[in-house]
Write an enzyme that holds these catalytic residues in place. Sequence first.
Site, mmCIF file in Angstrom:
data_model
loop_
_atom_site.group_PDB
_atom_site.id
_atom_site.type_symbol
_atom_site.label_atom_id
_atom_site.label_comp_id
_atom_site.label_asym_id
_atom_site.label_seq_id
_atom_site.Cartn_x
_atom_site.Cartn_y
_atom_site.Cartn_z
ATOM 1 N N GLU A 8 0.828 -1.213 0.000
ATOM 2 C CA GLU A 8 0.000 0.000 0.000
ATOM 3 C C GLU A 8 0.859 1.258 0.000
ATOM 4 O O GLU A 8 0.512 2.255 -0.627
ATOM 5 C CB GLU A 8 -0.971 0.016 1.180
ATOM 6 C CG GLU A 8 -1.895 1.213 1.103
ATOM 7 C CD GLU A 8 -3.268 0.972 1.708
ATOM 8 O OE1 GLU A 8 -4.093 1.899 1.586
ATOM 9 O OE2 GLU A 8 -3.506 -0.094 2.278
ATOM 10 N N THR A 9 1.986 1.211 0.669
ATOM 11 C CA THR A 9 2.900 2.353 0.693
ATOM 12 C C THR A 9 3.374 2.684 -0.723
ATOM 13 O O THR A 9 3.328 3.839 -1.152
ATOM 14 C CB THR A 9 4.095 2.054 1.613
ATOM 15 O OG1 THR A 9 3.610 1.881 2.954
ATOM 16 C CG2 THR A 9 5.134 3.155 1.578
#
Length: 142
Positions: free
Chosen positions: A64-65
Amino acid sequence: MSIWKKPISLEGLNATSKNTLVEHLGIVYTEFSDDSLTGTMPVDSRTHQPLGMLHGGASVVLAETLGSLAANMAVEENKYCVGLDINANHIRAMRSGQVTGTAKAIHMGATTQVWQIEITDERGRLVCTSRLTMAVLQHKGK
């Protein structure tokens, strides 16, 4: 042709991690190309689950980062992106070393983006594959 709509540099990307979960987990942005963003994360006590293996949640944080930052760099200045959905398939266990994730867009629409993130071990073997869906929003007043 580059997908990036905002100025992009590794120094600038890594500066966004200060005092965040990203910094705490040791995630570092290491490379970008015209259509991808890559970063690494250590497999150590910060990212282990109780059995001493890479925590699936840590892999999802890396995915997700990378996808979220990439999505935000690929929209105009008056827009930003937020996560709608993420899934992950955990393929291979790891106990030590480092994983590398690479995010690539598979859809870049006016209201949504979809990113595929492949996470590999130091030998290039697939550890986790993840798909991230992002909503594209407009800053109010812009």
